[in-house]
Write a protein that holds these residues in place. Structure first.
Motif, PDB file in Angstrom:
ATOM      1  N   UNK A   1       0.833  -1.201   0.000  1.00 37.96           N
ATOM      2  CA  UNK A   1       0.000   0.000   0.000  1.00 37.96           C
ATOM      3  C   UNK A   1       0.869   1.254   0.000  1.00 37.96           C
ATOM      4  N   UNK A   2       0.457   2.264  -0.717  1.00 41.78           N
ATOM      5  CA  UNK A   2       1.102   3.575  -0.839  1.00 41.78           C
ATOM      6  C   UNK A   2       2.398   3.557  -1.632  1.00 41.78           C
ATOM      7  N   UNK A   3       3.084   2.455  -1.663  1.00 43.43           N
ATOM      8  CA  UNK A   3       4.323   2.412  -2.432  1.00 43.43           C
ATOM      9  C   UNK A   3       5.149   1.188  -2.123  1.00 43.43           C
ATOM     10  N   UNK A   4       6.409   1.225  -2.568  1.00 48.31           N
ATOM     11  CA  UNK A   4       7.316   0.097  -2.376  1.00 48.31           C
ATOM     12  C   UNK A   4       7.603  -0.126  -0.897  1.00 48.31           C
ATOM     13  N   UNK A  75      10.512   9.438 -13.053  1.00 51.55           N
ATOM     14  CA  UNK A  75      11.172   8.269 -12.479  1.00 51.55           C
ATOM     15  C   UNK A  75      10.792   8.036 -11.035  1.00 51.55           C
ATOM     16  N   UNK A  76      10.673   9.108 -10.264  1.00 50.42           N
ATOM     17  CA  UNK A  76      10.298   8.994  -8.854  1.00 50.42           C
ATOM     18  C   UNK A  76       8.895   8.377  -8.722  1.00 50.42           C
ATOM     19  N   UNK A  77       7.981   8.812  -9.556  1.00 50.93           N
ATOM     20  CA  UNK A  77       6.619   8.280  -9.488  1.00 50.93           C
ATOM     21  C   UNK A  77       6.579   6.788  -9.766  1.00 50.93           C
ATOM     22  N   UNK A  78       7.425   6.340 -10.685  1.00 49.39           N
ATOM     23  CA  UNK A  78       7.463   4.914 -11.009  1.00 49.39           C
ATOM     24  C   UNK A  78       8.201   4.127  -9.929  1.00 49.39           C
ATOM     25  N   UNK A  79       9.366   4.618  -9.499  1.00 47.14           N
ATOM     26  CA  UNK A  79      10.140   3.908  -8.474  1.00 47.14           C
ATOM     27  C   UNK A  79       9.378   3.808  -7.156  1.00 47.14           C
ATOM     28  N   UNK A  80       8.523   4.766  -6.890  1.00 43.79           N
ATOM     29  CA  UNK A  80       7.779   4.802  -5.633  1.00 43.79           C
ATOM     30  C   UNK A  80       6.886   3.582  -5.434  1.00 43.79           C
ATOM     31  N   UNK A  81       6.376   2.990  -6.547  1.00 42.36           N
ATOM     32  CA  UNK A  81       5.343   1.961  -6.412  1.00 42.36           C
ATOM     33  C   UNK A  81       5.842   0.539  -6.621  1.00 42.36           C
ATOM     34  N   UNK A 273     -12.573  -3.833 -13.564  1.00 41.63           N
ATOM     35  CA  UNK A 273     -12.491  -3.063 -12.323  1.00 41.63           C
ATOM     36  C   UNK A 273     -11.836  -3.903 -11.219  1.00 41.63           C
ATOM     37  N   UNK A 274     -12.187  -5.170 -11.146  1.00 44.29           N
ATOM     38  CA  UNK A 274     -11.623  -6.037 -10.114  1.00 44.29           C
ATOM     39  C   UNK A 274     -10.114  -6.185 -10.288  1.00 44.29           C
ATOM     40  N   UNK A 275      -9.668  -6.357 -11.532  1.00 41.45           N
ATOM     41  CA  UNK A 275      -8.231  -6.503 -11.784  1.00 41.45           C
ATOM     42  C   UNK A 275      -7.498  -5.200 -11.476  1.00 41.45           C
ATOM     43  N   UNK A 276      -8.077  -4.072 -11.824  1.00 40.35           N
ATOM     44  CA  UNK A 276      -7.479  -2.775 -11.503  1.00 40.35           C
ATOM     45  C   UNK A 276      -7.310  -2.634  -9.992  1.00 40.35           C
ATOM     46  N   UNK A 277      -8.358  -2.937  -9.245  1.00 41.88           N
ATOM     47  CA  UNK A 277      -8.294  -2.795  -7.790  1.00 41.88           C
ATOM     48  C   UNK A 277      -7.270  -3.743  -7.179  1.00 41.88           C
ATOM     49  N   UNK A 278      -7.147  -4.953  -7.763  1.00 49.47           N
ATOM     50  CA  UNK A 278      -6.157  -5.896  -7.254  1.00 49.47           C
ATOM     51  C   UNK A 278      -4.741  -5.400  -7.569  1.00 49.47           C
ATOM     52  N   UNK A 279      -4.549  -4.836  -8.747  1.00 49.30           N
ATOM     53  CA  UNK A 279      -3.237  -4.344  -9.163  1.00 49.30           C
ATOM     54  C   UNK A 279      -2.736  -3.246  -8.233  1.00 49.30           C
ATOM     55  N   UNK A 280      -3.612  -2.306  -7.886  1.00 49.60           N
ATOM     56  CA  UNK A 280      -3.200  -1.178  -7.043  1.00 49.60           C
ATOM     57  C   UNK A 280      -3.426  -1.436  -5.556  1.00 49.60           C
ATOM     58  N   UNK A 281      -3.880  -2.655  -5.214  1.00 46.18           N
ATOM     59  CA  UNK A 281      -4.080  -3.064  -3.817  1.00 46.18           C
ATOM     60  C   UNK A 281      -5.097  -2.172  -3.107  1.00 46.18           C
ATOM     61  N   UNK A 282      -6.202  -1.987  -3.758  1.00 45.83           N
ATOM     62  CA  UNK A 282      -7.274  -1.138  -3.222  1.00 45.83           C
ATOM     63  C   UNK A 282      -7.728  -1.599  -1.843  1.00 45.83           C
ATOM     64  N   UNK A 283      -7.783  -2.911  -1.633  1.00 40.72           N
ATOM     65  CA  UNK A 283      -8.282  -3.451  -0.361  1.00 40.72           C
ATOM     66  C   UNK A 283      -7.426  -2.998   0.819  1.00 40.72           C
ATOM     67  N   UNK A 284      -6.104  -2.892   0.604  1.00 43.05           N
ATOM     68  CA  UNK A 284      -5.223  -2.472   1.688  1.00 43.05           C
ATOM     69  C   UNK A 284      -5.498  -1.025   2.092  1.00 43.05           C
ATOM     70  N   UNK A 285      -5.797  -0.179   1.128  1.00 38.56           N
ATOM     71  CA  UNK A 285      -6.136   1.214   1.432  1.00 38.56           C
ATOM     72  C   UNK A 285      -7.432   1.278   2.232  1.00 38.56           C
ATOM     73  N   UNK A 286      -8.388   0.447   1.839  1.00 33.82           N
ATOM     74  CA  UNK A 286      -9.672   0.429   2.529  1.00 33.82           C
ATOM     75  C   UNK A 286      -9.504  -0.040   3.970  1.00 33.82           C
ATOM     76  N   UNK A 287      -8.662  -1.076   4.165  1.00 33.46           N
ATOM     77  CA  UNK A 287      -8.424  -1.582   5.520  1.00 33.46           C
ATOM     78  C   UNK A 287      -7.725  -0.535   6.382  1.00 33.46           C
ATOM     79  N   UNK A 288      -6.743   0.132   5.804  1.00 36.04           N
ATOM     80  CA  UNK A 288      -6.025   1.179   6.524  1.00 36.04           C
ATOM     81  C   UNK A 288      -6.982   2.283   6.950  1.00 36.04           C
ATOM     82  N   UNK A 289      -7.808   2.690   6.032  1.00 39.42           N
ATOM     83  CA  UNK A 289      -8.767   3.761   6.311  1.00 39.42           C
ATOM     84  C   UNK A 289      -9.724   3.347   7.426  1.00 39.42           C
ATOM     85  N   UNK A 290     -10.182   2.107   7.381  1.00 39.15           N
ATOM     86  CA  UNK A 290     -11.123   1.616   8.389  1.00 39.15           C
ATOM     87  C   UNK A 290     -10.462   1.526   9.759  1.00 39.15           C
ATOM     88  N   UNK A 291      -9.205   1.086   9.806  1.00 41.60           N
ATOM     89  CA  UNK A 291      -8.506   0.916  11.076  1.00 41.60           C
ATOM     90  C   UNK A 291      -8.139   2.239  11.735  1.00 41.60           C
TER      91      UNK A 291
END
Length: 301
Positions: A1-4, A75-81, A273-291
């Motif tokens: 989540x958020x990056x590397x 380059x920074x934007x790509x290396x970040x993730x 949409x499901x593959x996009x969310x899995x690629x960017x790890x959407x679920x981890x952001x949602x869990x973080x937000x909830x916690x």
């Protein structure tokens, strides 16, 4: 989540480890951060950041019009993730010796794992076009020495690209490669080779790894990794491949929408949409937000 999750210095060490290993490695070009995530998730060893693809994405030709600050931010934007090593195109280094040293440090600060410098004059041209001119061996050696001198992390890889094959011939290009390795280059990038034997001659001539540029519609055949490995190549880059795949699909898709008045026939070929969310790890952001954002005013009045 958020990056590397792997720190930049560890990714640089991994790049060195890959170059010292027994197997050939592949670094496809990423045109944006999600592209880099997909490269990692597909199982490749690293990510290449192409100057030609970046300039094309900005609607510009690959003639050195993009600036250091623009390329470093990209380059920074790509290396970040991505947790993979990232290897970036530094063109001619954006200036004289001190500028080249600063370029290295900008890329280090951006989390990049390595870069390549080329021996063309300014303004540069795409490596697979005719009419390229190169600077003297002495001038390019100064660029490499400046890059090495500016490096703060010894694992940051500095690669020297030579475009001399087209204008000066194979033997002189190999002589340049030897001089560049002597100046401190960690890897040699012989551009626009005509066949496998030319890669093999470069690999035999220097004691540092050799890179192969497998770009489409260029002067080199699209060799397999097995063929390149047998010729002594250590790293293969595919600079503009993902851009060309994407732009081809976009153009065909837009033509379909224009002709049919709907994208309905295109849906089966799209990322879901499901593959996009899995690629960017959407679920981890949602869990973080909830916690984290679970504070209530109850009992605190």
């Amino acid at each position: 989540m958020l990056g590397a999750t792997v720190p930049a210095h560890e990714r640089r060490a991994k790049f060195r480890e890959l170059l010292a290993g027994d197997s050939i490695v592949q670094f496809p070009g990423a045109i944006n951060p999600i592209n880099a995530q997909i490269i990692e998730q597909t199982g490749f060893e690293g990510v290449y950041i192409s100057g030609g693809a970046f300039s094309a994405a900005m609607g510009l030709p690959d003639i050195g019009l993009t600036t250091l600050s623009e390329v470093a931010a990209h380059g920074r934007n790509i290396a970040r993730v991505t947790n993979l090593p990232t290897f970036i195109d530094a063109d001619t280094g954006w200036g004289e010796a001190m500028n080249v040293a600063r370029t290295v440090q900008e890329f280090e600060d951006a989390g990049i794992s390595g870069m390549h410098l080329e021996d063309q004059v300014n303004p540069k041209r795409c490596g697979h076009l005719d009419g390229k001119e190169v600077v003297s061996v002495q001038e390019m050696s100064k660029r490499i020495s400046a890059a090495v001198g500016g490096r703060r992390d010894e694992n940051f890889v500095i690669c020297a690209r030579t475009d001399a094959r087209a204008g000066e011939g194979l033997d002189k290009a190999i002589d340049r490669a030897r001089a560049y390795a002597d100046a401190g280059a960690d890897m040699i990038f012989p551009e626009a080779m005509k066949d496998l034997s030319e890669f093999e001659k470069f690999a035999s001539a220097v004691d540092v790894p050799i890179l192969a540029n497998m770009t489409e519609f260029g002067k080199s055949e699209l060799f397999t990794t097995e063929q390149l490995a047998n010729a002594g190549v250590k790293l293969v880059i595919y600079p503009v491949t993902t851009l060309r795949i994407a732009m081809g699909a976009i153009k065909r898709g837009l033509e379909t929408i224009r002709a049919e008045g709907t994208q309905e026939s295109l849906v089966d070929g799209m990322q879901t949409r499901a593959d996009l969310y899995e690629t960017i790890d959407y679920a981890a952001y949602n869990s973080f937000d909830t916690d984290i954002f679970n504070f209530s005013q109850e009992g605190h009045r």
